[in-house]
Write an enzyme that holds these catalytic residues in place. Structure first.
Site, PDB file in Angstrom:
ATOM      1  N   LYS A  77      -9.474 -43.937  44.664  1.00 19.32           N
ATOM      2  CA  LYS A  77      -8.488 -44.279  45.698  1.00 19.32           C
ATOM      3  C   LYS A  77      -9.183 -44.543  47.042  1.00 19.32           C
ATOM      4  O   LYS A  77      -8.686 -45.346  47.839  1.00 19.32           O
ATOM      5  CB  LYS A  77      -7.426 -43.181  45.821  1.00 19.32           C
ATOM      6  CG  LYS A  77      -6.526 -43.102  44.586  1.00 19.32           C
ATOM      7  CD  LYS A  77      -5.755 -44.403  44.335  1.00 19.32           C
ATOM      8  CE  LYS A  77      -4.708 -44.302  43.257  1.00 19.32           C
ATOM      9  NZ  LYS A  77      -4.003 -45.565  43.002  1.00 19.32           N
ATOM     10  N   SER A 115      -2.428 -46.569  47.162  1.00 12.20           N
ATOM     11  CA  SER A 115      -3.552 -45.644  47.214  1.00 12.20           C
ATOM     12  C   SER A 115      -2.999 -44.244  46.954  1.00 12.20           C
ATOM     13  O   SER A 115      -2.194 -44.040  46.040  1.00 12.20           O
ATOM     14  CB  SER A 115      -4.225 -45.780  48.585  1.00 12.20           C
ATOM     15  OG  SER A 115      -5.219 -44.828  48.773  1.00 12.20           O
ATOM     16  N   TYR A 128     -11.011 -39.218  40.764  1.00 14.58           N
ATOM     17  CA  TYR A 128      -9.745 -39.904  41.108  1.00 14.58           C
ATOM     18  C   TYR A 128      -9.740 -40.249  42.601  1.00 14.58           C
ATOM     19  O   TYR A 128      -9.410 -41.375  42.987  1.00 14.58           O
ATOM     20  CB  TYR A 128      -8.549 -39.013  40.743  1.00 14.58           C
ATOM     21  CG  TYR A 128      -7.213 -39.591  41.139  1.00 14.58           C
ATOM     22  CD1 TYR A 128      -6.797 -40.832  40.660  1.00 14.58           C
ATOM     23  CD2 TYR A 128      -6.358 -38.905  42.012  1.00 14.58           C
ATOM     24  CE1 TYR A 128      -5.562 -41.376  41.040  1.00 14.58           C
ATOM     25  CE2 TYR A 128      -5.130 -39.445  42.387  1.00 14.58           C
ATOM     26  CZ  TYR A 128      -4.743 -40.677  41.903  1.00 14.58           C
ATOM     27  OH  TYR A 128      -3.535 -41.213  42.276  1.00 14.58           O
ATOM     28  N   SER A 183       6.435 -49.897  34.327  1.00 10.51           N
ATOM     29  CA  SER A 183       7.110 -49.251  33.204  1.00 10.51           C
ATOM     30  C   SER A 183       7.490 -47.807  33.520  1.00 10.51           C
ATOM     31  O   SER A 183       8.118 -47.136  32.705  1.00 10.51           O
ATOM     32  CB  SER A 183       6.206 -49.284  31.963  1.00 10.51           C
ATOM     33  OG  SER A 183       5.013 -48.572  32.220  1.00 10.51           O
TER      34      SER A 183
END
Ligand code: NAP
Length: 273
Positions: free
Chosen positions: A150, A132, A146, A12
């Protein structure tokens, strides 16, 4: 030859949306998945299909994948792209707040892969591209949660690549640096919910203008889109595609400089010294 069927999560906005539009142009049958279906109108007008999917909900993922299999009979490529950034300090961050991010960035990728892999395995072919980040390779103050999500994407992708090689399925990782998408808006929105505490507040106050400036100058996402498409189309794709000067440079510096020197460089850049 029949057209290839691709499922892209997080279609989106940003990388997912632009990859979807490019693959539609190239003649693929593209299924974009996201929670905000109305944000995929452009993709539908261009000839793609939009599926409402929340990657944190198993039923939602299963129903999306089932719909594609019912209609097309197969999924040739999967781009695990849905994800977002939420930043905070280890000492003061609410763990439940960060669990939401892990549920999308890490478990979301696993959930979608678990529903798609049996179909690719049956065909004995397929491509999976996992998105990633440069912070899948390096970690910095304030970005630890965060970055760890990853780093998990990197580890899961390496394992997945080895596990499914014998079924003819390729797995590649794309590691972007900063690119202009909706990513920075989500990070800044997430920061509104963060209470870093008195000791860390000055660091956040310095970080926000640094981050905004970085994203004001961030390039548009074409190079990432190109890397994703390469990973899907090449017979023997690379295991990793680092994209962007900052990603390539950051990963190289981390390897060349020792931890202490790298720490100092990052703390200087982020005005955290
Ligand atoms: N842009 C960068 O600088 C950068 C750098 C390195 C890595 N990345 C990574 O690139 C990927 C794509 O991000 P982007 O930069 O394109 O950001 P973006 O424009 O914010 O797009 C993120 C996409 O993820 C989707 N998403 C979020 N939560 C979801 C959920 N629970 N279920 C399904 N979809 C969900 C969003 O759709 P809905 O909200 O409609 O569900 C949206 O389509 C992410 O994995 C991000 O971590 C971005």
């Amino acid at each position: 030859m029949s057209k290839k069927v691709v499922l892209i999560t997080g279609a989106s906005s940003g990388f997912g949306k632009f990859t979807a539009l490019e693959l539609i142009k190239k003649g693929y049958i593209v299924y974009g998945a996201a929670r905000r279906v109305e944000q995929m109108n452009e993709l539908v007008s261009a000839g793609g299909k939009a599926i409402k999917m929340d990657v944190t909900q198993d039923d939602s993922v299963k129903s999306g994948v089932d719909q594609i299999i019912e209609k097309e009979g197969r999924i040739d490529a999967l781009v695990n792209n849905a994800g977002f950034g939420s930043y905070g300090f280890i000492e003061t961050t609410n763990i439940d707040h960060m669990k939401r991010m892990y549920d999308v960035n890490v478990w979301g990728l696993v959930r979608v892969s678990q529903h798609v892999l049996p179909h690719m395995r049956k065909m004995q072919k397929g491509s999976i591209v996992n998105i990633s980040s440069i912070v899948g390779k390096v970690s910095t103050a304030f970005l630890g949660f965060y970055a760890s999500s990853k780093h998990a994407v990197e580890a899961l992708s390496d394992a997945m690549r080895q596990e499914v090689k014998r079924f003819g399925i390729n797995v590649s990782i794309v590691e972007p640096g900063a690119f202009s998408t909706g990513f920075d808006d989500v990070v800044l929105k997430e920061l509104e919910a963060v209470n870093p505490g008195e000791a860390y507040q000055p660091i956040v106050d310095n970080f926000i203008p640094y981050f905004k400036k970085m994203y004001e100058k961030a390039p548009s996402p074409e190079p990432v889109v190109n890397a994703i498409i390469k990973a899907i189309e090449e017979k023997n794709p690379k295991t990793r595609y680092a994209v962007g000067m900052d990603a390539k440079g950051g990963i190289m510096m981390k390897g060349l400089l020792g931890d202490r020197t790298f720490d100092n460089m990052m703390l200087g850049q982020m005005k955290m010294k």
